[in-house]
Scaffold this motif. Structure first.
Motif, PDB file in Angstrom:
ATOM      1  N   GLN A 124      38.781  21.896  58.018  1.00 31.22           N
ATOM      2  CA  GLN A 124      37.615  22.199  57.194  1.00 31.22           C
ATOM      3  C   GLN A 124      36.429  21.301  57.576  1.00 31.22           C
ATOM      4  O   GLN A 124      35.569  21.357  56.951  1.00 31.22           O
ATOM      5  N   TYR A 132      40.239  15.196  48.346  1.00 33.64           N
ATOM      6  CA  TYR A 132      38.982  15.771  48.891  1.00 33.64           C
ATOM      7  C   TYR A 132      38.008  14.625  49.802  1.00 33.64           C
ATOM      8  O   TYR A 132      37.400  13.769  49.100  1.00 33.64           O
ATOM      9  N   SER A 169      43.457  18.331  50.400  1.00 36.84           N
ATOM     10  CA  SER A 169      42.563  19.486  50.182  1.00 36.84           C
ATOM     11  C   SER A 169      41.746  19.947  51.200  1.00 36.84           C
ATOM     12  O   SER A 169      41.519  20.948  51.888  1.00 36.84           O
ATOM     13  N   LYS A 170      40.588  19.061  51.576  1.00 41.94           N
ATOM     14  CA  LYS A 170      39.832  19.381  52.366  1.00 41.94           C
ATOM     15  C   LYS A 170      39.540  17.846  52.901  1.00 41.94           C
ATOM     16  O   LYS A 170      39.548  16.864  52.435  1.00 41.94           O
ATOM     17  N   TYR A 185      35.962  16.557  55.310  1.00 39.02           N
ATOM     18  CA  TYR A 185      34.582  16.918  55.950  1.00 39.02           C
ATOM     19  C   TYR A 185      33.808  16.035  56.595  1.00 39.02           C
ATOM     20  O   TYR A 185      34.087  14.789  56.250  1.00 39.02           O
ATOM     21  N   PRO A 206      44.639  21.780  56.388  1.00 42.41           N
ATOM     22  CA  PRO A 206      43.433  21.159  55.614  1.00 42.41           C
ATOM     23  C   PRO A 206      42.408  20.637  56.396  1.00 42.41           C
ATOM     24  O   PRO A 206      41.378  20.359  55.901  1.00 42.41           O
ATOM     25  N   TYR A 207      42.800  20.044  57.722  1.00 42.44           N
ATOM     26  CA  TYR A 207      41.750  19.254  58.437  1.00 42.44           C
ATOM     27  C   TYR A 207      40.862  20.194  59.161  1.00 42.44           C
ATOM     28  O   TYR A 207      40.151  19.746  59.895  1.00 42.44           O
ATOM     29  N   MET A 261      33.484  20.248  44.875  1.00 46.62           N
ATOM     30  CA  MET A 261      34.447  20.528  45.902  1.00 46.62           C
ATOM     31  C   MET A 261      34.385  21.591  46.722  1.00 46.62           C
ATOM     32  O   MET A 261      35.380  22.444  46.869  1.00 46.62           O
ATOM     33  N   TYR A 262      33.139  21.711  47.266  1.00 46.62           N
ATOM     34  CA  TYR A 262      32.845  22.636  48.386  1.00 46.62           C
ATOM     35  C   TYR A 262      32.856  24.056  47.828  1.00 46.62           C
ATOM     36  O   TYR A 262      33.100  24.896  48.743  1.00 46.62           O
ATOM     37  N   GLN A 263      32.647  24.101  46.652  1.00 48.37           N
ATOM     38  CA  GLN A 263      32.620  25.833  46.252  1.00 48.37           C
ATOM     39  C   GLN A 263      31.015  25.815  45.923  1.00 48.37           C
ATOM     40  O   GLN A 263      30.398  25.002  44.871  1.00 48.37           O
ATOM     41  N   SER A 275      35.549  13.144  52.257  1.00 44.50           N
ATOM     42  CA  SER A 275      34.024  13.461  52.755  1.00 44.50           C
ATOM     43  C   SER A 275      33.806  12.022  53.373  1.00 44.50           C
ATOM     44  O   SER A 275      33.597  11.009  52.951  1.00 44.50           O
TER      45      SER A 275
END
Length: 690
Positions: A44, A156, A185-186, A188, A41-42, A69-71, A158
């Motif tokens: 991303q 998530y 999950s993400k 960033y 997961p990292y 969520m980065y979609q 950020s």
């Protein structure tokens, strides 16, 4: 804690059961062989990419993508309905979002709850959480604690600025111990380490801004390590701005001050990023199609020491007045509402609490149009807008009376419209009713700006700021002040505050004729009698003795020569609630301030004495140059980013925007500063230095 081993094929840690990688380098694991069974997961962590023009728009789109969520909104996986989630932020994340998105905007993006990271929060186990925080050790520990307590369904993360390798390892190990790796999950790196207040205005931060202040940079007690911390904060913020814009500028700066120090460090940082093909933010997939430009922008980094007058100058434009007189912060201002009888409630024990107003250029068309206008023009525009609203309101009342509707409620009017036969009156009333929400919003805006303008007018009249503005304009442009005696004005016991008098005198001292010691003693004696603390002036004297603060005449433009007296007379005749009597009639002209003169010379490749020793950096060159500008291109620039170290203000910002609008060939200028300062705040810093 489960055993942890190191994969031999890639620089990551993994759990021995082979289910999840828990740490990867910034571009992720390069090998998916061996025990690496699943994408970490990292991996991303990467910069976001936008396709809009202004800096503010790009930052908003970055935040919206984070909220989704980065979609991407155009992707197949993106849902038409928002995914409901919780937003967690630290104080820096809150400052970034506050000027950009309202609570309603966040709700539209699916954010049902937004909470500070360090607050006590209850578990909501079935909802994902988005974090917008700086990657500090305190914040990392709190995130790990949230994972350990199983507060949310998924996380998530950020980070406002890039997270270091060590702290990423701490986060990975903490999530292993909390047995919550699968919930991450993400992760960033957002490169959002700046606050956008307008489409073309930004500052590095709001909290802890004293770390970047003029005082911190020029204090005799400042250590080399303190200056390096300031340099690194400013470089990281400017790098985030350029990464968000997706552009590599030419960098210009004066020699021998903080601007040169920041420019050198930024050039080095950009050069290192450009040389690393894996992490480069300015090429390939990290630049959106359509953002390629045959001409690169110019980044001009300046130092406050080159110009004290602008930061002390009394202003006459709306936005700058609100900031200077009403202490606007993060586009928000607190105003004591004026009661219906028009009497001021200052000193009244029963006065209501001040009302907070948000001044947003995106949602407030009046503010967007008038923020750079002279104050009398704003007063006239308020009256015109109010008359338009009253006419629309009268039309609706007239139509209701024609149709025999006595009830004022919107529901009754709507019912009548639906039940009536189609006729001219009904269609007109239906159209009027449909415009009611817009009219109500306009009325709300009118009331807000009426209260703000009335508060400004009270300051202007009580402190005679129109007189001070006029005198300072003449002094800064080297024009004659006629028979006016500066000494008499400083000695006048009525009107202006001691601070106003000190501001005028410092400008006179810098821009006016040379003074003998005897003359200087007369002025300082008058100031002391008026209750002025001259400690800050002592510092200005020391600075003038060795700094280049002898300003040349400011070039006046003929773009605006209308008499303010004409504006006042129209307002008085229209029956406005603004009582303009006692405010001086001024001929407002657009003049180029010292910073604007420098920007014009650099953008147009002119040869003037102020920029003769300016250094030149091009991060795209294979070898770093010595900063000499002898061989650089003479092609004019169409876009510039101007950053003032040591503090700036709205006067400087608006002057640059006005300059760009006057050009026959369209130019774009973005203004930033280490701190948006009022003159009062600047004098306080000078006092501590003196």
């Amino acid at each position: 804690m489960q055993d942890v081993d190191r994969c031999l094929l890639c620089p990551i840690l993994f759990k021995l059961d082979g289910i999840h990688c828990v740490l990867a380098d910034r571009r992720g694991c390069k090998s998916r062989e061996g025990n690496c069974k699943k994408v970490c997961p990292y991996n991303q962590i990467e910069p976001l990419k936008m396709a809009v023009n202004e800096l503010r728009r790009k930052q908003i789109e970055s935040i919206k993508l984070m909220m989704n969520m980065y979609q991407s909104t155009g992707s197949k996986t993106a849902s038409l309905e928002p995914n409901w989630k919780i937003l967690i932020y630290d104080r820096y994340g809150q400052d970034i979002i506050s000027p950009l998105l309202t609570v309603g905007d966040l709700r539209d993006l699916g954010v049902t709850l937004h909470l500070p990271l360090l607050s006590d929060r209850e578990a909501i186990p079935d909802v994902p959480a988005i974090y917008l925080v700086v990657p500090s050790s305190e914040n990392i520990d709190r995130i790990i604690q949230d994972c350990r307590n199983q507060l949310y369904d998924s996380y998530y993360l950020s980070f406002i600025s890039p997270i270091s390798r060590n702290r990423l390892e701490d986060l990975a190990m903490g999530t292993i111990q909390a047995n919550s790796v699968s919930q991450i999950s993400k992760v960033y790196d957002q490169y959002l380490n700046f606050i956008c207040l307008e489409d073309d205005l930004f500052v590095p931060r709001y909290h802890d801004v004293e770390m970047l202040s003029y005082l911190a940079l020029n204090s005799a007690d400042a250590k080399d390590t303190d200056i390096e911390v300031i340099r690194d904060i400013l470089v990281d913020s400017l790098f985030s701005v350029l990464a968000t814009l997706g552009t590599v500028p030419i960098i210009r700066c004066p020699r021998g001050n903080a601007a040169e120090m920041v420019a050198e460090a930024l050039d080095k940082k950009m050069r290192e990023n450009l040389r690393n093909s894996r992490t480069c933010l300015f090429s390939g997939d990290n630049v959106v199609a359509g953002q390629f430009n045959f001409q690169r922008p110019l980044l001009i980094i300046l130092d406050r020491n080159t110009d004290f007058t602008t930061i002390l100058h009394h202003t006459w434009t709306y936005q700058a007045l609100v900031h200077d007189l009403l202490n606007m912060e993060l586009n928000r201002v607190n105003i004591q509402e004026i009661p219906a009888n028009g009497e001021s409630e200052i000193g009244n024990a029963n006065a209501q609490k001040p009302k907070c107003y948000d001044l947003n250029s995106d949602t407030d068309s009046f503010w967007n149009t008038q923020k750079g206008s002279p104050f009398p023009n704003v007063a006239e525009a308020i009256q015109v807008t109010l008359d338009e609203y009253r006419n629309s309101e009268d039309d609706i009342k007239r139509l209701k009376n024609t149709m025999g509707l006595e009830d004022e409620s919107l529901a009754v009017v709507n019912a009548a419209v639906e039940n009536s036969l189609a006729n001219d009156h009904t269609s007109k009333l239906s159209s009027a009713v449909s415009s009611l929400p817009e009219l109500l919003e306009k009325k709300k805006s009118i009331d807000m700006h009426t209260n703000i303008a009335t508060a400004l007018l009270e300051h202007i009249k009580n402190r005679k700021l129109d007189t001070y503005f006029e005198l300072e304009e003449k002094l800064m442009s080297k024009s004659s002040i006629g028979e006016v005696s500066i000494l008499d004005i400083l000695s006048d016991p009525n009107g202006a505050t001691p601070e106003d008098k000190l501001r005028l005198f410092i400008i006179y001292y810098i821009c006016g004729p040379s003074m003998t010691d005897a003359d200087l003693e007369k002025y300082t004696a008058a100031l002391r009698s008026a209750g002025v603390n001259l400690t800050s002036f002592d510092y200005v004297k020391k600075m003038k003795s060795f700094a280049k603060m002898s300003l040349k005449p400011i070039v006046a433009s003929d773009s605006s020569k209308s008499s303010v007296g004409q504006v006042f007379s129209r307002i008085m005749k229209s029956g406005s609630k603004f009582v303009m009597e006692g405010v001086k009639n001024l001929a407002f002209k657009t003049k180029d301030l010292p910073v604007t003169r420098v920007v014009d010379a650099l953008m147009e490749s002119k040869s003037i004495s102020e920029i003769e020793d300016y250094r030149y950096f091009d991060p795209k060159l294979l070898r770093a140059s010595d900063g000499s500008s002898a061989h650089h291109s003479k092609t004019p620039f169409q876009e510039a980013i101007v950053f003032m170290i040591g503090g700036g203000n709205y006067v400087e910002y608006q002057n640059l925007i006005d300059y760009a609008k006057r050009q026959t060939v369209q130019k774009r200028i973005t203004y930033g500063c280490s701190e948006l300062m009022t003159a009062s705040h600047f004098l306080q810093q000078l006092e501590k230095l003196g």
